[in-house]
Scaffold this motif. Structure first.
Motif, PDB file in Angstrom:
ATOM      1  N   ALA A 287       0.459  -0.885  -0.289  1.00 55.69           N
ATOM      2  CA  ALA A 287      -0.417   0.160   0.025  1.00 55.69           C
ATOM      3  C   ALA A 287       0.813   1.083  -0.195  1.00 55.69           C
ATOM      4  CB  ALA A 287      -1.175   0.095   1.394  1.00 55.69           C
ATOM      5  N   TYR A 288       1.882   1.150   0.849  1.00 56.28           N
ATOM      6  CA  TYR A 288       3.298   2.217   0.856  1.00 56.28           C
ATOM      7  C   TYR A 288       3.574   2.367  -0.103  1.00 56.28           C
ATOM      8  CZ  TYR A 288       6.259   5.210   1.969  1.00 56.28           C
ATOM      9  OH  TYR A 288       7.640   6.163   1.759  1.00 56.28           O
ATOM     10  N   ALA A 289       3.891   1.871  -1.289  1.00 58.39           N
ATOM     11  CA  ALA A 289       4.592   1.379  -3.068  1.00 58.39           C
ATOM     12  C   ALA A 289       3.744   1.938  -4.028  1.00 58.39           C
ATOM     13  CB  ALA A 289       4.819   0.442  -2.934  1.00 58.39           C
ATOM     14  N   MET A 290       2.157   2.111  -3.609  1.00 58.38           N
ATOM     15  CA  MET A 290       1.693   1.608  -4.596  1.00 58.38           C
ATOM     16  C   MET A 290       1.294   3.412  -4.366  1.00 58.38           C
ATOM     17  SD  MET A 290       0.268  -0.643  -6.748  1.00 58.38           S
ATOM     18  CE  MET A 290      -1.155   0.377  -7.496  1.00 58.38           C
ATOM     19  N   GLY A 291       1.191   4.280  -2.805  1.00 59.20           N
ATOM     20  CA  GLY A 291       0.491   5.343  -2.414  1.00 59.20           C
ATOM     21  C   GLY A 291       1.405   6.149  -3.091  1.00 59.20           C
ATOM     22  N   CYS A 292       2.868   5.968  -3.068  1.00 57.73           N
ATOM     23  CA  CYS A 292       4.443   6.984  -3.597  1.00 57.73           C
ATOM     24  C   CYS A 292       4.288   6.310  -4.808  1.00 57.73           C
ATOM     25  CB  CYS A 292       5.189   5.936  -3.130  1.00 57.73           C
ATOM     26  SG  CYS A 292       6.041   6.469  -1.382  1.00 57.73           S
ATOM     27  N   ALA A 293       4.637   5.738  -5.672  1.00 54.91           N
ATOM     28  CA  ALA A 293       3.437   5.186  -7.544  1.00 54.91           C
ATOM     29  C   ALA A 293       1.851   6.667  -7.024  1.00 54.91           C
ATOM     30  CB  ALA A 293       3.434   4.069  -7.481  1.00 54.91           C
ATOM     31  N   ILE A 294       1.480   6.722  -7.110  1.00 57.94           N
ATOM     32  CA  ILE A 294       0.749   7.134  -7.424  1.00 57.94           C
ATOM     33  C   ILE A 294       0.670   8.691  -6.822  1.00 57.94           C
ATOM     34  CG2 ILE A 294      -2.341   8.096  -6.764  1.00 57.94           C
ATOM     35  CD1 ILE A 294      -2.540   4.943  -6.336  1.00 57.94           C
ATOM     36  N   ILE A 295       1.197   8.675  -6.136  1.00 60.28           N
ATOM     37  CA  ILE A 295       1.755  10.412  -6.066  1.00 60.28           C
ATOM     38  C   ILE A 295       2.685  10.602  -6.815  1.00 60.28           C
ATOM     39  CG2 ILE A 295       2.849  12.163  -4.371  1.00 60.28           C
ATOM     40  CD1 ILE A 295       1.304  10.429  -2.200  1.00 60.28           C
ATOM     41  N   THR A 296       2.984  10.520  -6.993  1.00 58.81           N
ATOM     42  CA  THR A 296       4.663  10.620  -8.044  1.00 58.81           C
ATOM     43  C   THR A 296       4.129  10.465  -9.430  1.00 58.81           C
ATOM     44  OG1 THR A 296       6.459   9.007  -6.875  1.00 58.81           O
ATOM     45  CG2 THR A 296       7.087   9.580  -9.512  1.00 58.81           C
ATOM     46  N   LEU A 297       2.831  10.094  -9.737  1.00 59.92           N
ATOM     47  CA  LEU A 297       2.279  10.002 -10.548  1.00 59.92           C
ATOM     48  C   LEU A 297       1.283  11.464 -11.056  1.00 59.92           C
ATOM     49  CD1 LEU A 297       1.078   6.351 -12.307  1.00 59.92           C
ATOM     50  CD2 LEU A 297       3.116   8.296 -13.378  1.00 59.92           C
ATOM     51  N   LEU A 298       0.835  11.950  -9.866  1.00 57.07           N
ATOM     52  CA  LEU A 298       0.191  13.138 -10.007  1.00 57.07           C
ATOM     53  C   LEU A 298       1.085  14.150  -9.752  1.00 57.07           C
ATOM     54  CD1 LEU A 298      -2.278  12.101  -7.043  1.00 57.07           C
ATOM     55  CD2 LEU A 298      -3.119  12.939  -9.524  1.00 57.07           C
ATOM     56  N   LEU A 299       2.255  14.102  -9.216  1.00 58.68           N
ATOM     57  CA  LEU A 299       3.074  15.379  -9.477  1.00 58.68           C
ATOM     58  C   LEU A 299       3.554  15.070 -10.799  1.00 58.68           C
ATOM     59  CD1 LEU A 299       5.220  14.503  -5.546  1.00 58.68           C
ATOM     60  CD2 LEU A 299       3.291  16.916  -6.488  1.00 58.68           C
ATOM     61  N   LEU A 300       3.671  14.240 -11.173  1.00 59.28           N
ATOM     62  CA  LEU A 300       4.504  14.389 -12.486  1.00 59.28           C
ATOM     63  C   LEU A 300       3.667  14.830 -13.225  1.00 59.28           C
ATOM     64  CD1 LEU A 300       6.506  13.788 -14.945  1.00 59.28           C
ATOM     65  CD2 LEU A 300       5.672  11.062 -14.621  1.00 59.28           C
ATOM     66  N   THR A 301       2.308  14.735 -12.885  1.00 62.26           N
ATOM     67  CA  THR A 301       0.927  15.131 -14.470  1.00 62.26           C
ATOM     68  C   THR A 301       1.185  16.799 -14.210  1.00 62.26           C
ATOM     69  OG1 THR A 301      -0.418  12.895 -14.115  1.00 62.26           O
ATOM     70  CG2 THR A 301      -1.747  14.898 -14.951  1.00 62.26           C
ATOM     71  N   VAL A 302       1.152  17.158 -12.427  1.00 62.09           N
ATOM     72  CA  VAL A 302       0.788  18.405 -12.302  1.00 62.09           C
ATOM     73  C   VAL A 302       2.300  19.581 -13.470  1.00 62.09           C
ATOM     74  CG1 VAL A 302       1.065  20.479 -10.065  1.00 62.09           C
ATOM     75  CG2 VAL A 302      -0.407  18.332 -10.455  1.00 62.09           C
ATOM     76  N   PHE A 303       3.069  18.822 -12.881  1.00 61.86           N
ATOM     77  CA  PHE A 303       4.300  19.590 -13.178  1.00 61.86           C
ATOM     78  C   PHE A 303       4.254  19.417 -15.085  1.00 61.86           C
ATOM     79  CE2 PHE A 303       8.506  19.000 -15.584  1.00 61.86           C
ATOM     80  CZ  PHE A 303       9.480  19.712 -15.049  1.00 61.86           C
ATOM     81  N   LEU A 304       3.763  18.642 -15.687  1.00 62.48           N
ATOM     82  CA  LEU A 304       3.959  18.337 -17.008  1.00 62.48           C
ATOM     83  C   LEU A 304       2.812  19.445 -17.495  1.00 62.48           C
ATOM     84  CD1 LEU A 304       3.876  14.870 -18.167  1.00 62.48           C
ATOM     85  CD2 LEU A 304       5.650  16.620 -18.424  1.00 62.48           C
ATOM     86  N   ILE A 305       1.270  20.055 -17.469  1.00 63.99           N
ATOM     87  CA  ILE A 305       0.209  20.699 -17.401  1.00 63.99           C
ATOM     88  C   ILE A 305       1.064  21.871 -16.861  1.00 63.99           C
ATOM     89  CG2 ILE A 305      -1.910  21.685 -16.050  1.00 63.99           C
ATOM     90  CD1 ILE A 305      -2.383  18.825 -15.628  1.00 63.99           C
ATOM     91  N   PHE A 306       2.015  22.203 -16.217  1.00 62.28           N
ATOM     92  CA  PHE A 306       2.634  23.579 -15.691  1.00 62.28           C
ATOM     93  C   PHE A 306       3.548  24.403 -16.806  1.00 62.28           C
ATOM     94  CE2 PHE A 306       1.390  24.411 -11.417  1.00 62.28           C
ATOM     95  CZ  PHE A 306       0.427  24.599 -11.406  1.00 62.28           C
TER      96      PHE A 306
END
Length: 163
Positions: free
Chosen positions: A96-115
């Motif tokens: 669950a920790y690994a999946m949470g980290c992966a999801i947060i990383t993907l969200l941050l990457l998405t926000v970075f790409l949008i900006f």
């Protein structure tokens, strides 16, 4: 007679040989096949013919090809994939920790790409705005030149007519 308290609290483990495990597995499969044969009305529509009884080799071990057939029939491929899928979906703290980290990383990457794309679009809008201003300035200058040409033409026509 009572046992000493130490023997009641410690579990005893017995070593089971591969041969014993194979025989237990073969007897289990035979018992299941016997149940299917005797209770055919409760089994599924796709009834498989019963597996022939195994014959041990002279040393008491089942033949190798029969062991493979037993292993394959006792563990169908679909149940193996289902158990793997269920293991992947079962929450454990590290998973669950690994999946949470992966999801947060993907969200941050998405926000970075949008900006990043918004900044690029902002730069493109600035360039386009400058180009429009230059075009308006050129159009204004061109209209002034056209007015001067018309005035010169009018004056030239008046001079020819007056001579």
């Amino acid at each position: 007679m009572s046992r000493p308290p130490s023997s009641q609290t410690t579990p005893q483990f017995y070593r089971v040989s591969e041969r014993d495990l194979t025989e237990i597995e073969l007897h289990s499969v035979d018992s299941i096949n016997d149940l299917h044969r005797t209770h055919a009305e409760h089994s599924h529509k796709g009834i498989r013919p019963p597996r022939p009884a195994y014959t041990p080799s002279p040393n008491g071990n089942p033949h190798m090809c029969e062991m493979i057939a037993v292993n394959q029939s006792s563990h169908p491929v679909s149940s193996k994939w289902q158990s793997r899928l269920q293991d992947m979906l079962t929450p454990s703290s590290s998973r669950a920790y690994a999946m949470g980290c992966a999801i947060i990383t993907l969200l941050l990457l998405t926000v970075f790409l949008i900006f990043y794309f918004l900044v690029q679009q902002g730069g493109a809008i600035q360039i386009l705005t400058e180009a429009v201003r230059e075009k308006e300035a050129a159009a204004t200058e061109l209209s002034i030149l056209i007015q001067e040409l018309q005035t010169l033409r009018h004056n030239l026509t008046a001079m020819r007519g007056g001579t």
